[in-house]
Design a protein around this motif. Structure first.
Motif, PDB file in Angstrom:
ATOM      1  N   LEU A 140      38.443  32.814  36.419  1.00 24.26           N
ATOM      2  CA  LEU A 140      38.551  33.422  37.747  1.00 24.26           C
ATOM      3  C   LEU A 140      38.072  34.866  37.672  1.00 24.26           C
ATOM      4  O   LEU A 140      38.111  35.488  36.615  1.00 24.26           O
ATOM      5  CB  LEU A 140      39.997  33.370  38.235  1.00 24.26           C
ATOM      6  CG  LEU A 140      40.554  31.958  38.430  1.00 24.26           C
ATOM      7  CD1 LEU A 140      42.043  32.014  38.754  1.00 24.26           C
ATOM      8  CD2 LEU A 140      39.799  31.229  39.536  1.00 24.26           C
ATOM      9  N   GLN A 141      37.623  35.369  38.809  1.00 26.42           N
ATOM     10  CA  GLN A 141      37.125  36.736  38.854  1.00 26.42           C
ATOM     11  C   GLN A 141      37.946  37.553  39.825  1.00 26.42           C
ATOM     12  O   GLN A 141      38.331  37.054  40.883  1.00 26.42           O
ATOM     13  CB  GLN A 141      35.684  36.739  39.349  1.00 26.42           C
ATOM     14  CG  GLN A 141      34.739  35.931  38.518  1.00 26.42           C
ATOM     15  CD  GLN A 141      33.420  35.800  39.248  1.00 26.42           C
ATOM     16  OE1 GLN A 141      33.288  35.024  40.175  1.00 26.42           O
ATOM     17  NE2 GLN A 141      32.450  36.586  38.841  1.00 26.42           N
ATOM     18  N   TYR A 142      38.151  38.828  39.510  1.00 28.20           N
ATOM     19  CA  TYR A 142      38.786  39.704  40.495  1.00 28.20           C
ATOM     20  C   TYR A 142      38.446  41.148  40.196  1.00 28.20           C
ATOM     21  O   TYR A 142      38.107  41.510  39.087  1.00 28.20           O
ATOM     22  CB  TYR A 142      40.299  39.513  40.514  1.00 28.20           C
ATOM     23  CG  TYR A 142      41.019  40.056  39.301  1.00 28.20           C
ATOM     24  CD1 TYR A 142      41.065  39.327  38.124  1.00 28.20           C
ATOM     25  CD2 TYR A 142      41.623  41.307  39.332  1.00 28.20           C
ATOM     26  CE1 TYR A 142      41.707  39.813  37.009  1.00 28.20           C
ATOM     27  CE2 TYR A 142      42.275  41.811  38.223  1.00 28.20           C
ATOM     28  CZ  TYR A 142      42.321  41.060  37.053  1.00 28.20           C
ATOM     29  OH  TYR A 142      42.941  41.554  35.952  1.00 28.20           O
ATOM     30  N   SER A 182      37.857  35.532  43.245  1.00 26.36           N
ATOM     31  CA  SER A 182      37.481  34.147  43.477  1.00 26.36           C
ATOM     32  C   SER A 182      38.754  33.317  43.602  1.00 26.36           C
ATOM     33  O   SER A 182      39.808  33.722  43.139  1.00 26.36           O
ATOM     34  CB  SER A 182      36.601  33.622  42.342  1.00 26.36           C
ATOM     35  OG  SER A 182      37.268  33.709  41.109  1.00 26.36           O
TER      36      SER A 182
END
Lengths: 188, 257, 509
Positions: free
Chosen positions: A138-140, A151
């Protein structure tokens, strides 16, 4: 130096008290991070081992996608018939440790009726959260106003912590994903 | 249950007399307000970077060998597959020998983000953030921000256009104004928040269209599109997952001020 | 590769998480790990969807340019697996000039892909471990956001997979769409995918695959050595080379396309760009049919057809007279000064009833020898050590002449009457001063001259890419060939003329 989340396989093997078999090499429970839940209990991520987990990452002040994410997790759980449904754990980890205190998580759980024991909202320190997001794919990124770009996916873990399915369909059921959950519960 | 979180593990390493990482050189960088290619607010806001210290050189094969010797769980034959892919350190002659394809003073490559993080922790450091890295790499020999100079850009581009079919040079390029070496033109380098770049895999939909894909905003808008030299590094980092390794991806570490 | 599978099962091509409002069949959304996403659920309502794939999966045969894979000849929709590897490699862009290409399958243009309308295409994009850059692919034949680009973003040493249904027949461009897109395309990352209609294409004797592309190097046209990409020229749209199939000479000499008199030929011609639009023309041929823009309808009896950057067309014609037919971008300086030339060589009996004139292919290409610059290297070395002999100069000059001058002046120095003046037994050359002689290759020549009794009035561009010793060697070769009076030109004499600069316009004649 406060972040030492890398667990090592070799030492894991020396500590057999909590796990009958060694962790698979591709288990996310290899990651030695500690999380704290909405009730203030702290535990290592690997404590989730043994049950099928539906995992996502979010933050409580997110107004756009996160509420839908939580709803989608509820929907997914509801789509599973009893008694299998009770074997499914729901885990949402916050991107935002600065604002998401235990108290904030608890308030959010109350307000959204995310009931224990199957719902767990959790926080960790920022380096641990970064490592967990990297592991989950996941991206942040935090914006200057305190909000996050991130995401959004639902991720299914088998009882040994292996990622066995994921979906980025949010706001309604993803039938393929629900089927994967059903199957995991049947065999898990 | 689950009592294996080893917050004390690095102490053991730190006491290891042979740890060469203790010799690693860090220099202070001032940080400040910085016009990154990735605007802090996805519009125009500059990044705010706190003062930090950066390793003057990328981590070498010799240094990484000392690390895996002290931390055998990071040997290529023992590492958990969630932390490093099958090519991890595969150019080394054996799990604990460098060999002809990995000279001691060459930068270590084929290391995953997890392995890089673990190494940095072993020398009481962390990976630099993207903004810290980009800030440092903007320098040339005379100026902290040489990005307006075509020569700065050309040097980076000439590296991109060189295929990677020859052996990597050794570390030890000329120092920049901060005393840091080899930021551009030697290898790709991991950053702590590599998965914060939120660049779409498709270069062309960078505004508006993806608003709903990410909570709160569209994918990061890349400023100064003509600054493609930096943009390509962003693209590379955003192509990777944390367990990935490539022939040209190494790292260096950073510390708070 | 079990490990690779494990990595892929982490799913997440980056930056893909969809929120609400995205269609389920979003091509940019990877399916749950371990499951293949097929959009077969709406089979009956989507035109071009002939239902789920039947039979065993088929591994696509890929065409290496200028070759095209064989026709499909299949009457049912299948699952077709395409394996394409991205390879970054140094290759010759012109004689003695190398360039770092980024390729789909090791060639520019990339491998030719051929499937049938209604096929389910399982696409595997591999990025070689030796690559430095991440890459992806956008297929214009894909229905879905990005044409697969976001789903195929692939780091070096990794592989991505996505699946699409080929709904629309036609000839489509594919290309890399990773930042900066123009640079990836400019380095050669484009190719064609043919989606055949179910009934196939009419049978022809030959099918060939050609793609035009513009290239931007820091050095000048044909400047020797390794030439890096020049972003400024690319942004300004000032290409150094405009080429068919990525290399000067890729469709000429021994590499010429071939056919026999009376045969039918189908050309699949694409334009990768990144910038220029092509005015594609075959000198001496008229296309019976051009499926312009790669679409369904054909125009008939076409001389020159426009191919946009990122577009393609399909042309069919018959070759009725033997000879060499020259493929050009009819924005004609690109053909003669930037390399956009190819040859279709047609063998067979003459048909004087159709055409009885002199063949004209030699105008454009002559008999350029294979690249062999050994003598040039010897001469350069001899000059460096101060031992350069006249014979060495002549030998080096001959090879350089073949590469640079013979295109117009012909390998035998005879030129072409009325167009390109002869160098053989040239009375014009004989009376030039050394300085004026040296000035011609350095500064070019414009205006009317009379050579051996014939008038010429054309433009020779400056050959600025030649170094001083190359000019000296070429001129020494010319002076000592074909009945010319002899003599020797030194590198130093050339340097002097170069330093003096071009003559003022009025000072010439």
């Amino acid at each position: 130096m406060k972040r030492l989340w890398i667990a090592c396989l070799s030492l894991l093997l020396l500590a057999p008290a909590f796990a009958a078999a060694p962790l698979p090499s591709d288990s996310i429970y290899q990651l030695g991070v500690k999380l704290t839940d909405q009730q203030g209990h702290s535990w290592p991520l690997s404590e989730r081992r043994g049950r099928v987990q539906l995992v996502t990452m979010f933050y409580t002040s997110c107004t756009m996608v996160c509420p839908m994410t939580v709803d989608t997790m509820k929907l997914t759980r509801k789509a599973i018939d009893e008694p299998a449904r009770d074997k499914l754990d729901l885990l949402a980890v916050s991107f935002d440790p600065a604002r998401d205190s235990v108290e904030a998580l608890r308030r959010y759980a109350d307000k959204r009726q995310l009931d224990a024991p199957h719902w767990t909202l959790a926080r960790g320190d920022s380096q641990d959260v970064r490592a967990l997001s990297a592991l989950l794919g996941l991206q942040y990124r935090q914006l200057p106003d305190g909000d996050y770009n991130h995401s959004t996916e639902l991720i299914l873990l088998d009882p040994d912590g292996r990622i066995i399915a994921r979906t980025s369909i949010i706001g309604r059921l993803d039938p393929t994903f629900v089927e994967a959950v059903r199957k995991a519960l049947a065999t898990g | 249950m689950g009592t294996f979180v080893m917050r004390w593990a690095w102490l053991i390493v730190g006491l290891g007399a042979a740890a060469p990482s203790l010799a690693a050189n860090y220099v202070p960088l001032p940080g400040g307000s910085f016009a990154s290619v990735i605007a802090a607010d996805n519009k125009t806001a500059p990044a705010q970077i706190a003062p930090f210290r950066l390793r003057t050189e990328p981590v070498t094969n010799a240094e990484f060998l000392a690390f895996v010797t002290a931390h055998p769980e990071w040997r290529r034959d023992r590492v958990a597959s969630v932390f490093a892919d099958g090519q991890y350190l595969s150019h080394w002659a054996s799990p604990d020998t460098l060999g002809a394809d990995a000279l001691p003073r060459q930068p270590v490559t084929r290391v995953s983000w997890f392995a890089a993080q673990a190494f940095c922790q072993s020398e009481q450091a962390r990976l630099p953030t993207w903004y810290e890295w980009e800030f440092a790499a903007a320098a040339d020999a005379h100026r902290p921000d040489a990005r307006g100079d075509p020569a700065w850009r050309d040097r980076i581009l000439s590296w991109y256009t060189r295929p990677s079919n020859t052996a990597l040079p050794l570390v030890g390029g000329d120092p920049d104004v901060h005393g840091v070496r080899d930021l551009n033109g030697l290898i790709w380098e991991w950053v702590d928040d590599f998965n914060a770049l939120l660049v779409s895999g498709d270069n062309r939909d960078q505004d508006g269209a993806d608003k709903l894909r990410f909570c709160g905003a569209g994918a990061a808008n890349l400023r100064e599109k003509e600054n493609y030299a930096t943009l390509m590094r962003v693209a590379m980092l955003s192509a990777l997952k944390a367990a990935d390794t490539t022939n040209n991806m190494g790292f260096r570490c950073a510390r708070p001020k | 590769m079990k490990l690779l599978t494990t990595i892929l099962s982490f799913g997440c091509v980056l930056a893909l998480a969809a929120c609400s409002g995205k269609p389920a069949g979003d091509a940019a959304t990877p399916a749950a790990a371990g499951q293949t996403q097929a959009s077969a659920s709406q089979a009956s309502t989507t035109p071009g969807d002939f239902g789920p794939p039947q039979g065993e999966p088929i591994h696509a045969v890929l065409g290496v340019p200028p070759n095209v894979p064989p026709p499909i000849n299949r009457n049912y929709p299948a699952k077709v697996i395409v394996d394409l590897e991205v390879i970054e490699k140094d290759m010759e862009i012109s004689e003695g000039v190398t360039y770092t290409y980024w390729t789909f399958g090791g060639t520019t243009p990339g491998s030719f892909i051929r499937v049938r309308q209604g096929d389910t295409v399982e696409f595997h994009l591999k990025n070689s471990p030796t690559s430095k850059m991440p890459h992806n692919i956008d297929l214009h034949g894909v229905t879905g956001p990005g044409g697969g680009a976001a789903s195929s973003f692939t780091a070096p040493g990794h592989e991505s997979q996505f699946t699409f249904k080929a709904l629309n027949p036609g000839i489509f461009v594919y290309h890399c769409a990773t930042a900066p897109v123009g640079m990836h395309i400019g380095n050669g990352m484009y190719g064609l995918i043919l989606i055949e209609p179910p009934e196939g294409l009419p049978k022809v004797d030959h099918e060939y695959y050609i793609m035009q592309g513009d290239f931007y190097t820091t050095g000048k046209y044909r400047e020797k050595g390794h030439q890096p990409f020049d972003m400024d020229k690319a942004i300004d749209e000032h290409p150094t080379y405009v080429l068919f199939n990525g290399h000067e000479g890729s469709l000429t000499g021994d590499n010429a396309l071939t056919a026999k008199v009376g045969e039918s030929v189908r050309l699949f011609v694409g334009n990768g760009g990144p910038n220029l639009v092509s005015s594609f023309h075959v000198i001496g041929a008229i296309f019976d049919k051009v499926y312009y823009e790669g679409g369904k309808h054909a125009q008939e009896n076409v001389q020159t057809t426009l191919i946009p950057a990122g577009g393609a067309m399909m042309a069919e014609f018959h070759v009725r007279v033997p000879g060499s037919y020259v493929l050009v971008d009819h924005s004609i300086f690109r053909a003669f000064n930037k390399g956009a030339l190819g040859i279709l060589k047609v063998d067979g009996p003459e048909n004087k009833a159709i055409y009885s004139g002199k063949e004209v292919d030699a105008v454009y290409l002559g008999d350029r020898a294979e690249p062999n610059l050994q003598a040039v290297a010897v001469a350069a070395q001899a000059h460096a050590t101060g031992t350069l002999s006249k014979d060495e100069q002549i030998a080096a000059g001959k090879q350089l002449f073949t590469g640079t001058c013979s295109v117009c002046h012909q390998a035998n120095g005879e030129g072409l009457e009325g167009v390109f003046p002869p160098l053989a037994k040239s009375d014009f050359l004989a009376k030039l001063s050394k300085e004026d002689l040296i000035g011609i290759p350095l500064h070019g020549h414009t205006g009317k001259i009379t050579v051996n009794g014939k008038d010429y009035d054309s433009v020779m561009p400056p050959m600025g890419q030649l170094t001083d010793d190359e000019v000296a060697n070429i001129l020494t070769f010319v002076l000592n060939s074909w009945g010319n009076p002899g003599g020797q030109i030194s590198k130093e004499e050339v340097a002097k003329v170069r330093a003096a600069g071009p003559p003022a316009p009025a000072a010439g004649h």
